[in-house]
Write a protein that holds these residues in place. Structure first.
Motif, PDB file in Angstrom:
ATOM      1  N   UNK A   1      51.317  39.848  67.054  1.00 27.71           N
ATOM      2  CA  UNK A   1      51.562  39.571  65.599  1.00 27.71           C
ATOM      3  C   UNK A   1      50.747  40.347  64.738  1.00 27.71           C
ATOM      4  N   UNK A   2      51.289  40.918  63.660  1.00 23.62           N
ATOM      5  CA  UNK A   2      50.751  41.778  62.723  1.00 23.62           C
ATOM      6  C   UNK A   2      50.355  40.692  61.640  1.00 23.62           C
ATOM      7  N   UNK A   3      49.075  41.118  60.901  1.00 23.55           N
ATOM      8  CA  UNK A   3      48.779  40.238  59.718  1.00 23.55           C
ATOM      9  C   UNK A   3      48.545  41.075  58.559  1.00 23.55           C
ATOM     10  N   UNK A   4      49.385  40.995  57.401  1.00 28.37           N
ATOM     11  CA  UNK A   4      49.057  41.859  56.276  1.00 28.37           C
ATOM     12  C   UNK A   4      47.606  41.734  55.680  1.00 28.37           C
ATOM     13  N   UNK A   5      47.103  43.119  55.278  1.00 30.18           N
ATOM     14  CA  UNK A   5      45.983  43.099  54.389  1.00 30.18           C
ATOM     15  C   UNK A   5      46.038  42.263  52.872  1.00 30.18           C
ATOM     16  N   UNK A   6      45.230  41.616  52.603  1.00 27.55           N
ATOM     17  CA  UNK A   6      45.183  41.031  51.445  1.00 27.55           C
ATOM     18  C   UNK A   6      45.166  41.926  50.293  1.00 27.55           C
ATOM     19  N   UNK A   7      44.459  42.990  50.193  1.00 26.34           N
ATOM     20  CA  UNK A   7      44.276  44.091  49.205  1.00 26.34           C
ATOM     21  C   UNK A   7      45.295  45.219  49.321  1.00 26.34           C
ATOM     22  N   UNK A   8      45.877  45.681  50.503  1.00 25.54           N
ATOM     23  CA  UNK A   8      46.537  46.829  50.822  1.00 25.54           C
ATOM     24  C   UNK A   8      47.955  46.297  51.453  1.00 25.54           C
ATOM     25  N   UNK A   9      49.148  46.591  50.735  1.00 22.52           N
ATOM     26  CA  UNK A   9      50.381  46.298  51.455  1.00 22.52           C
ATOM     27  C   UNK A   9      50.740  46.937  52.535  1.00 22.52           C
ATOM     28  N   UNK A  10      50.287  48.061  52.836  1.00 26.06           N
ATOM     29  CA  UNK A  10      50.732  48.820  54.064  1.00 26.06           C
ATOM     30  C   UNK A  10      49.555  48.736  55.276  1.00 26.06           C
ATOM     31  N   UNK A  11      48.719  48.142  55.221  1.00 24.15           N
ATOM     32  CA  UNK A  11      47.376  47.969  56.185  1.00 24.15           C
ATOM     33  C   UNK A  11      48.016  46.551  56.884  1.00 24.15           C
ATOM     34  N   UNK A  12      47.814  46.445  58.037  1.00 26.63           N
ATOM     35  CA  UNK A  12      47.797  45.357  59.025  1.00 26.63           C
ATOM     36  C   UNK A  12      46.708  45.382  59.911  1.00 26.63           C
ATOM     37  N   UNK A  13      46.363  44.249  60.517  1.00 28.32           N
ATOM     38  CA  UNK A  13      45.661  44.086  61.590  1.00 28.32           C
ATOM     39  C   UNK A  13      46.217  43.212  62.619  1.00 28.32           C
ATOM     40  N   UNK A  14      45.740  43.351  63.900  1.00 33.44           N
ATOM     41  CA  UNK A  14      46.187  42.420  64.987  1.00 33.44           C
ATOM     42  C   UNK A  14      45.208  42.478  65.966  1.00 33.44           C
TER      43      UNK A  14
END
Length: 51
Positions: free
Chosen positions: A2-15
């Motif tokens: 599952x990918x989680x979107x960054x709150x500040x950058x729309x193209x950055x995700x964490x998992x």
């Protein structure tokens, strides 16, 4: 995974991997010269722990 979107950058995700480590990725969506939708992904390194 599952990918989680960054709150500040729309193209950055964490998992999280199997070892519960937080990893980062970059996903850029765009249209090429022939007007087809494309997507570029780059998997980034682990975040360093700050003390």
């Amino acid at each position: 995974m599952k990918l989680y979107k960054s709150a500040k950058e729309p193209e950055i995700y964490h998992y999280f991997n199997a070892n519960k480590e937080k990893l980062w990725m970059f996903r850029h969506k765009y249209y090429d010269a022939s007007r087809k939708r494309r997507e570029e992904e780059k998997w980034l390194l682990k975040q360093k722990k700050q003390h």
